[in-house]
Scaffold this motif. Sequence first.
Motif, PDB file in Angstrom:
ATOM      1  N   ALA A   3       0.811  -1.213   0.000  1.00  0.00           N
ATOM      2  CA  ALA A   3       0.000   0.000   0.000  1.00  0.00           C
ATOM      3  C   ALA A   3       0.844   1.262   0.000  1.00  0.00           C
ATOM      4  N   ALA A   4       2.095   1.182   0.486  1.00  0.00           N
ATOM      5  CA  ALA A   4       2.953   2.366   0.534  1.00  0.00           C
ATOM      6  C   ALA A   4       3.530   2.712  -0.829  1.00  0.00           C
ATOM      7  N   THR A   5       3.448   1.798  -1.796  1.00  0.00           N
ATOM      8  CA  THR A   5       3.950   2.046  -3.144  1.00  0.00           C
ATOM      9  C   THR A   5       2.826   2.560  -4.017  1.00  0.00           C
ATOM     10  N   ALA A   6       3.081   3.652  -4.709  1.00  0.00           N
ATOM     11  CA  ALA A   6       2.080   4.208  -5.615  1.00  0.00           C
ATOM     12  C   ALA A   6       2.040   3.347  -6.868  1.00  0.00           C
ATOM     13  N   GLY A   7       1.061   2.484  -6.950  1.00  0.00           N
ATOM     14  CA  GLY A   7       0.974   1.561  -8.079  1.00  0.00           C
ATOM     15  C   GLY A   7      -0.435   1.458  -8.601  1.00  0.00           C
ATOM     16  N   ALA A   8      -0.558   0.994  -9.847  1.00  0.00           N
ATOM     17  CA  ALA A   8      -1.863   0.851 -10.477  1.00  0.00           C
ATOM     18  C   ALA A   8      -1.845  -0.339 -11.421  1.00  0.00           C
ATOM     19  N   VAL A   9      -2.971  -1.002 -11.523  1.00  0.00           N
ATOM     20  CA  VAL A   9      -3.188  -2.072 -12.499  1.00  0.00           C
ATOM     21  C   VAL A   9      -4.024  -1.493 -13.628  1.00  0.00           C
ATOM     22  N   VAL A  10      -3.581  -1.706 -14.858  1.00  0.00           N
ATOM     23  CA  VAL A  10      -4.256  -1.086 -15.996  1.00  0.00           C
ATOM     24  C   VAL A  10      -4.855  -2.168 -16.895  1.00  0.00           C
ATOM     25  N   VAL A  11      -5.984  -1.830 -17.488  1.00  0.00           N
ATOM     26  CA  VAL A  11      -6.657  -2.665 -18.475  1.00  0.00           C
ATOM     27  C   VAL A  11      -7.118  -1.747 -19.597  1.00  0.00           C
ATOM     28  N   ASP A  12      -6.690  -2.043 -20.810  1.00  0.00           N
ATOM     29  CA  ASP A  12      -7.085  -1.254 -21.978  1.00  0.00           C
ATOM     30  C   ASP A  12      -6.696   0.209 -21.843  1.00  0.00           C
ATOM     31  N   GLY A  13      -5.536   0.474 -21.215  1.00  0.00           N
ATOM     32  CA  GLY A  13      -5.055   1.841 -21.113  1.00  0.00           C
ATOM     33  C   GLY A  13      -5.688   2.666 -20.014  1.00  0.00           C
ATOM     34  N   ARG A  14      -6.495   2.044 -19.163  1.00  0.00           N
ATOM     35  CA  ARG A  14      -7.142   2.760 -18.056  1.00  0.00           C
ATOM     36  C   ARG A  14      -6.868   2.055 -16.736  1.00  0.00           C
ATOM     37  N   VAL A  15      -6.940   2.807 -15.650  1.00  0.00           N
ATOM     38  CA  VAL A  15      -6.655   2.280 -14.320  1.00  0.00           C
ATOM     39  C   VAL A  15      -7.830   1.418 -13.869  1.00  0.00           C
ATOM     40  N   ALA A  16      -7.557   0.143 -13.580  1.00  0.00           N
ATOM     41  CA  ALA A  16      -8.588  -0.758 -13.066  1.00  0.00           C
ATOM     42  C   ALA A  16      -8.547  -0.851 -11.549  1.00  0.00           C
ATOM     43  N   CYS A  18      -5.901   0.651  -7.945  1.00  0.00           N
ATOM     44  CA  CYS A  18      -4.710   1.393  -7.529  1.00  0.00           C
ATOM     45  C   CYS A  18      -4.526   1.260  -6.028  1.00  0.00           C
ATOM     46  N   SER A  19      -3.306   1.466  -5.579  1.00  0.00           N
ATOM     47  CA  SER A  19      -2.977   1.343  -4.167  1.00  0.00           C
ATOM     48  C   SER A  19      -3.380   2.606  -3.411  1.00  0.00           C
ATOM     49  N   ALA A  20      -3.310   2.516  -2.074  1.00  0.00           N
ATOM     50  CA  ALA A  20      -3.678   3.668  -1.239  1.00  0.00           C
ATOM     51  C   ALA A  20      -2.753   4.854  -1.502  1.00  0.00           C
ATOM     52  N   ALA A  21      -1.454   4.579  -1.705  1.00  0.00           N
ATOM     53  CA  ALA A  21      -0.516   5.673  -1.981  1.00  0.00           C
ATOM     54  C   ALA A  21      -0.856   6.365  -3.293  1.00  0.00           C
ATOM     55  N   ALA A  22      -1.295   5.607  -4.285  1.00  0.00           N
ATOM     56  CA  ALA A  22      -1.683   6.206  -5.562  1.00  0.00           C
ATOM     57  C   ALA A  22      -2.959   7.022  -5.415  1.00  0.00           C
ATOM     58  N   ARG A  23      -3.905   6.517  -4.635  1.00  0.00           N
ATOM     59  CA  ARG A  23      -5.147   7.276  -4.415  1.00  0.00           C
ATOM     60  C   ARG A  23      -4.857   8.597  -3.715  1.00  0.00           C
ATOM     61  N   ALA A  24      -3.882   8.586  -2.801  1.00  0.00           N
ATOM     62  CA  ALA A  24      -3.535   9.824  -2.103  1.00  0.00           C
ATOM     63  C   ALA A  24      -2.966  10.877  -3.057  1.00  0.00           C
ATOM     64  N   GLU A  25      -2.415  10.440  -4.192  1.00  0.00           N
ATOM     65  CA  GLU A  25      -1.868  11.366  -5.180  1.00  0.00           C
ATOM     66  C   GLU A  25      -2.901  11.783  -6.225  1.00  0.00           C
ATOM     67  N   GLY A  26      -4.129  11.277  -6.096  1.00  0.00           N
ATOM     68  CA  GLY A  26      -5.179  11.671  -7.031  1.00  0.00           C
ATOM     69  C   GLY A  26      -5.491  10.664  -8.115  1.00  0.00           C
ATOM     70  N   ARG A  28      -7.337   7.561  -9.720  1.00  0.00           N
ATOM     71  CA  ARG A  28      -8.643   6.966  -9.523  1.00  0.00           C
ATOM     72  C   ARG A  28      -8.925   5.920 -10.592  1.00  0.00           C
ATOM     73  N   ARG A  29      -9.817   4.995 -10.265  1.00  0.00           N
ATOM     74  CA  ARG A  29     -10.229   3.989 -11.241  1.00  0.00           C
ATOM     75  C   ARG A  29     -10.876   4.662 -12.449  1.00  0.00           C
ATOM     76  N   GLY A  30     -10.586   4.104 -13.636  1.00  0.00           N
ATOM     77  CA  GLY A  30     -11.169   4.638 -14.848  1.00  0.00           C
ATOM     78  C   GLY A  30     -10.336   5.704 -15.517  1.00  0.00           C
ATOM     79  N   GLN A  31      -9.321   6.236 -14.832  1.00  0.00           N
ATOM     80  CA  GLN A  31      -8.467   7.261 -15.439  1.00  0.00           C
ATOM     81  C   GLN A  31      -7.599   6.651 -16.536  1.00  0.00           C
ATOM     82  N   ARG A  32      -7.306   7.459 -17.550  1.00  0.00           N
ATOM     83  CA  ARG A  32      -6.339   7.048 -18.548  1.00  0.00           C
ATOM     84  C   ARG A  32      -4.945   7.061 -17.915  1.00  0.00           C
ATOM     85  N   ILE A  33      -4.065   6.240 -18.444  1.00  0.00           N
ATOM     86  CA  ILE A  33      -2.732   6.102 -17.851  1.00  0.00           C
ATOM     87  C   ILE A  33      -2.015   7.447 -17.814  1.00  0.00           C
ATOM     88  N   ARG A  34      -2.115   8.217 -18.892  1.00  0.00           N
ATOM     89  CA  ARG A  34      -1.406   9.499 -18.931  1.00  0.00           C
ATOM     90  C   ARG A  34      -1.931  10.453 -17.871  1.00  0.00           C
TER      91      ARG A  34
END
Length: 500
Positions: A3-16, A18-26, A28-34
Amino acid sequence: MDAATAGAVVVDGRVAACSAAARAEGVRRGQRIRDAQRRCPDLVVRERDTDAEGRLFETVANAVAELTPKVEVVRPGLCAVPAQGPARFYGGEEALRLLVQDAVVEAGFDCGAGIADGLFAAELAARGDDGGVVVGPGRAAAFLAPYPLSVLERPELGDLLGRLGIRTLGDFAALPSGHVAGRFGADGALAHRLARGEEPRPVAPAAASVDLTVRNEFDPPAERAEQVVFAAKRLAGELHDGLAAGGLACVRLEVQAGFADGHVLRRLWRHEGRLPAAAVAERVRWQLAAWRSGQPVPGSDGVEEPPRDEAVWGGVVWLEMAPDQLVPDEGTQGSLWGRSAVTERISRAADRIQTLLGHRAITRPVLVGGRGPGERVARVPVGDLPPREVREGPWPGRVPAPAPAVVPRRPWPAGVVDASGAPVVVSARCAVSAPPASLSVDGGPPAAITSWTGPWPAVERWWDPGHARRRARFQAVTDDGRAFLLAVEGGRWHVEAAYD
């Protein structure tokens, strides 16, 4: 990934996910990778692996089962438990929520836990701030009201409701039920029940008049996971036949496996409607792989074998499936003239060939998303679940219609030169050095290019240096009447496909 690592799992170029650290940085699910990487430059991106999810989530389910035995695995990443009894035992719903959350975190996974009247509301409650909230009895509708329609995960319905001025679940829930069913059909009525905080279907499990349990004995004990999975697929087919004969559908399935050492592996799987036999077999595979991860095979030195053909320590003696919750089967719409028995004969023949030659001996093409023609088709073993449906577009740089007729397994090497005989190159700004004049394919004689179009640039996986690709595609017609799809990458030309 913790959870301390800002990470995300992507499907079809979108976030499916994400970890708590990534959520703290903004993120969210459904966002494009960029968009996600713009908010979190250090984001660690991983492609989704459903097999790994199923195996790892068994650890989470086991941790929750230590607190309450009735654990329903809705899907990898989401499980549900009845809260009323455990809450009384542990001193209240908030105390139960915290115990579940702490148990999963101690198992090594980031976790949110929520309690509400229905599964849909409880899932959203688990995504709340500080790891989840408790929604009091009768307050699910008020809790859901501010949420946008996107949480229903029905893009077409959400788009239509948005054009009608309906923006939130509260707006949608305020519509009369009869009008919703008449205008949006059965799926719209189901979404309306969710928006109102009600269960997807009335809670009225049907009692089975006969025992529908199916069981398979292994003599000698099955020592390979593939043997057990193959039997699971057959048992699932028998179970579905028995349910269909009684006009029933199973929404919760219990799978048990007994081992030679006396250990029994038990899991409840929850689903909506008919769960295909191949999907049941995959869940059995996950159960075996998750149990084995903590039980190294003697002589393997703790090294994991590939999950699709791994050894089962001690051997599986029996496998049993039983419907745990039944509802009346609402049926499906068949074809106008009925279904031919040819499909069943082909399925049985494919099963026999796979038994003799292996699981991957027969594959079928499945259309998926991609830019190049070879990327739009995946070869899936017969009986396996197809890849998750990929939405169309926009796929920048995608080759336009018409689709080519021949796509080689490996691209053919080619040479493209201009009128002076110099190789044609494409700059980083996609500028062509000179019009292509001649093409040679796989060392063959050159042919004059009579017409061409392009380039279509494609920059893929730029966020992953190890797998990044940059190429440009062309369409060309030669004087002998042949048409090709060409691609240049790293200064080298090749033929990706040919047209009729």
